[in-house]
Design a protein around this motif. Sequence first.
Motif, PDB file in Angstrom:
ATOM      1  N   PHE A  64       0.903  -1.190   0.102  1.00 47.94           N
ATOM      2  CA  PHE A  64      -0.107   0.148   0.045  1.00 47.94           C
ATOM      3  C   PHE A  64       0.840   1.337   0.081  1.00 47.94           C
ATOM      4  O   PHE A  64       2.008   1.138   0.186  1.00 47.94           O
ATOM      5  N   ARG A  71      -4.245   9.019   4.315  1.00 50.65           N
ATOM      6  CA  ARG A  71      -4.980   8.022   3.919  1.00 50.65           C
ATOM      7  C   ARG A  71      -4.083   6.940   3.382  1.00 50.65           C
ATOM      8  O   ARG A  71      -2.858   7.435   2.675  1.00 50.65           O
ATOM      9  N   THR A  72      -4.327   5.673   3.143  1.00 53.05           N
ATOM     10  CA  THR A  72      -3.574   4.681   2.606  1.00 53.05           C
ATOM     11  C   THR A  72      -4.494   4.147   1.529  1.00 53.05           C
ATOM     12  O   THR A  72      -5.598   4.133   1.461  1.00 53.05           O
ATOM     13  N   THR A  74      -4.371   0.610  -1.222  1.00 58.14           N
ATOM     14  CA  THR A  74      -3.902  -0.445  -1.299  1.00 58.14           C
ATOM     15  C   THR A  74      -3.587  -0.702  -2.655  1.00 58.14           C
ATOM     16  O   THR A  74      -4.481  -0.583  -3.643  1.00 58.14           O
ATOM     17  N   GLU A 190     -10.477  -3.087   4.656  1.00 56.13           N
ATOM     18  CA  GLU A 190      -9.249  -3.508   3.694  1.00 56.13           C
ATOM     19  C   GLU A 190      -9.959  -3.339   2.132  1.00 56.13           C
ATOM     20  O   GLU A 190      -9.121  -2.578   1.343  1.00 56.13           O
ATOM     21  N   ALA A 193      -9.919   0.480   1.227  1.00 57.57           N
ATOM     22  CA  ALA A 193      -8.731   0.812   1.068  1.00 57.57           C
ATOM     23  C   ALA A 193      -8.192   0.393  -0.469  1.00 57.57           C
ATOM     24  O   ALA A 193      -7.567   1.058  -0.990  1.00 57.57           O
TER      25      ALA A 193
END
Length: 238
Positions: A64, A71-72, A74, A190, A193
């Motif tokens: 990621f 923010r992240t 992926t 997840e 992301a």
Amino acid sequence: MTVEDQTLADLRRAELFGHLDDAQLHRLAEVAQSRRMGAEETLFLQGDATDAFYLLAEGRLKVFKLLRDGRTATIRHVEPGQSFAEAALFHDTYPASTETLTECLLYRFDKQRMLTLLLAEPRLAVDLLAAMAELLGLLNRRVEELLLPVPARLARYLLARADEQLEPAATGSATPEVPRVIRLPVTKRELAARLGTVPETLSRTFDRFKRAQVIRMSGDHRLIEILSFDQLHRLAQE
């Protein structure tokens, strides 16, 4: 099975090393260092100095990026048999971070030792370039996806998972059919992301799909029944 035999078996199953003969695999095994990690552990962070690339033999992990707003996003989920961080061989710092999603068995390939091995094994060098070219294509597709509205991103993700989870037709025919029920391999957080959004927006999008009778979800949101592939394909193009 000895540790050496296990290492050779894991290397032989790897996509990157599938074309190597036994002699080449033995040379590669001399470089490979096994490492076990628990879930939710970090292997390296974006910006860390590069010293190795890796092969995942067991478990699942994510790669990621940390965005400027905190923010992240992926980039990819790594599955057993796939390598990652190959760019470490040619760059000074890692361009992304990693985190294990489950317990994992990894093989670490030291940067300097691998560069020496690549000079001696041109076929391995070509396979590595092919893997990096495939990753570049994946990154290009991810950038294109992030320009789409969230409903289109989610629709494309669900269709891709349906394609992956092909099952034999009930009639016994050898021709596979797309299952109506698919299993999400990650949590909703997840998945948000992965799609470049936040969990709240993802939840609203799932609710929109359910109200439109495109999908139906189990109570834990891990099983999704696709009620209309036609509508899902239309959403993927919006």
